[in-house]
Design an enzyme around this catalytic site. Structure first.
Site, PDB file in Angstrom:
ATOM      1  N   ASN A   1       0.854  -1.190   0.000  1.00 35.53           N
ATOM      2  CA  ASN A   1       0.000   0.000   0.000  1.00 35.53           C
ATOM      3  C   ASN A   1       0.890   1.239   0.000  1.00 35.53           C
ATOM      4  OD1 ASN A   1      -1.918   1.981   0.400  1.00 35.53           O
ATOM      5  ND2 ASN A   1      -2.346   1.431   2.525  1.00 35.53           N
TER       6      ASN A   1
ATOM      7  N   LYS B   1      -0.020   4.249  -0.222  1.00 39.13           N
ATOM      8  CA  LYS B   1      -0.678   5.406   0.400  1.00 39.13           C
ATOM      9  C   LYS B   1      -0.497   6.633  -0.511  1.00 39.13           C
ATOM     10  CE  LYS B   1      -0.098   3.250   4.869  1.00 39.13           C
ATOM     11  NZ  LYS B   1       0.159   3.400   6.323  1.00 39.13           N
TER      12      LYS B   1
ATOM     13  N   HIS C   1      -9.389   1.171   5.753  1.00 41.36           N
ATOM     14  CA  HIS C   1      -8.072   1.339   6.370  1.00 41.36           C
ATOM     15  C   HIS C   1      -8.189   2.316   7.532  1.00 41.36           C
ATOM     16  CE1 HIS C   1      -3.861   2.500   6.847  1.00 41.36           C
ATOM     17  NE2 HIS C   1      -3.537   1.387   6.200  1.00 41.36           N
TER      18      HIS C   1
ATOM     19  N   GLU D   1      -6.509   4.742   8.450  1.00 43.23           N
ATOM     20  CA  GLU D   1      -6.327   6.156   8.097  1.00 43.23           C
ATOM     21  C   GLU D   1      -7.603   6.731   7.495  1.00 43.23           C
ATOM     22  OE1 GLU D   1      -1.610   5.253   7.472  1.00 43.23           O
ATOM     23  OE2 GLU D   1      -2.876   5.579   5.706  1.00 43.23           O
TER      24      GLU D   1
ATOM     25  N   GLU E   1      -5.123  -4.800  11.021  1.00 46.12           N
ATOM     26  CA  GLU E   1      -4.092  -3.779  11.174  1.00 46.12           C
ATOM     27  C   GLU E   1      -4.294  -3.041  12.500  1.00 46.12           C
ATOM     28  OE1 GLU E   1      -2.257  -2.272   7.189  1.00 46.12           O
ATOM     29  OE2 GLU E   1      -4.159  -1.296   7.542  1.00 46.12           O
TER      30      GLU E   1
ATOM     31  N   GLY F   1       2.819   2.404  10.933  1.00 48.56           N
ATOM     32  CA  GLY F   1       3.751   3.502  10.755  1.00 48.56           C
ATOM     33  C   GLY F   1       4.516   3.889  12.004  1.00 48.56           C
TER      34      GLY F   1
ATOM     35  N   SER G   1       3.630  -2.050  10.366  1.00 46.81           N
ATOM     36  CA  SER G   1       5.092  -2.052  10.495  1.00 46.81           C
ATOM     37  C   SER G   1       5.707  -3.404  10.114  1.00 46.81           C
ATOM     38  CB  SER G   1       5.501  -1.653  11.916  1.00 46.81           C
ATOM     39  OG  SER G   1       5.095  -0.319  12.196  1.00 46.81           O
TER      40      SER G   1
ATOM     41  N   GLY H   1       2.842  -1.255   4.358  1.00 48.25           N
ATOM     42  CA  GLY H   1       2.818   0.171   4.098  1.00 48.25           C
ATOM     43  C   GLY H   1       4.196   0.693   3.749  1.00 48.25           C
TER      44      GLY H   1
END
Length: 254
Positions: free
Chosen positions: A10, A12, A98, A100, A170, A176, A216, A237
């Site tokens: 991903n 992003k 997701h 985010e 996730e 992250g 991560s 990610g």
């Protein structure tokens, strides 16, 4: 049955067209050397790079993924991209829900379930993301949170065909941050999700629905994560932005 492992990168909001070109020039010659007989590899570029990525990956084993999709086929939805538009571009998988999207842009379970239904009905495969925040984990609410996200996110899908749905766990606290869930923590939640899917769709189908881990993921921890019986792959990610790092992740023995 031998495990089929999924490796979805991903990007992003990274890698525009020029960066995508540089990435695939380094990635594609090397991925062709990897044994993918029991692996599925996909990359989700930003919307602006999707058409270009399709040209670059045509004829390669890399599956094209999208990072989101509208629930409607067309209409007055400014700023949205429909599942049919994505399908026309050659997209096969769509990441939905997701963290985010949930926590930065306020997407609710109600909206996400509509997106899941729209993507599924268009013939694409939804990758439904679920996961708890650090505070929710500290309060002991992990199972409650992911259960609600999963059940509501799939509530419009009364029936699911084998191979037409993927779940991604996730934990928000691991995305992250450089702090990933331990393999044991991941397996605990994946096993719970598997049982929940069995209660919804039956045990046989639940066993066939891939459950990926995201948060991560690195070349250093992938081997331990993928060994867990209910971890069917990873949603990557930051590490997927570097073609060499992503190749190392994809090359893990399964």
């Amino acid at each position: 049955m031998a495990k089929i492992a999924y490796f979805i990168g991903n990007w992003k909001m990274n890698h525009g067209i020029s960066e995508a070109r540089s990435y695939f020039e380094r990635f594609l010659p090397e991925i062709s050397k990897v044994d993918l007989s029991r692996k599925v590899v996909g990359i989700a570029p930003p919307f602006t790079s999707l058409a270009f990525a399709r040209k670059l990956t045509e004829g390669s084993p890399v599956k094209l993924c999208a990072q989101n999709a509208c629930f409607a086929e067309k209409g007055a939805y400014t700023g949205e991209v429909s599942p049919l538009m994505l399908k026309e571009l050659g997209v096969e998988y769509v990441i939905l829900g997701h963290s985010e999207r949930r926590h930065i842009f306020g997407e609710t379970n109600e909206l996400i379930k509509k997106r899941v239904k729209g993507v599924y009905q268009a013939g694409l495969t939804p990758i439904l993301c679920v996961g708890e925040t650090l505070e929710e984990r500290r309060l002991g609410n992990t199972f409650l949170v992911v259960s609600e996200q999963l059940k509501q996110g799939l509530s419009e899908l009364e029936k699911v065909e084998e191979g037409r749905l993927i779940i991604a766990y996730e934990p928000v606290w691991a995305i992250g941050t450089g702090v990933n869930a331990t393999p044991e923590q991941a397996e605990e939640v994946h096993s719970f999700l598997r049982d929940l899917l069995a209660s919804m769709y039956g045990k046989e189908l639940a066993q066939a629905i891939p459950i990926l881990y995201g948060g991560s993921v690195t070349p250093e921890n992938i081997a331990d994560l993928i060994k867990e019986p209910n971890v069917d792959g990873v949603l990557v990610g930051g590490a997927s932005l570097d073609p060499e790092k992503f190749l190392k992740i994809v090359s893990v023995a399964i």
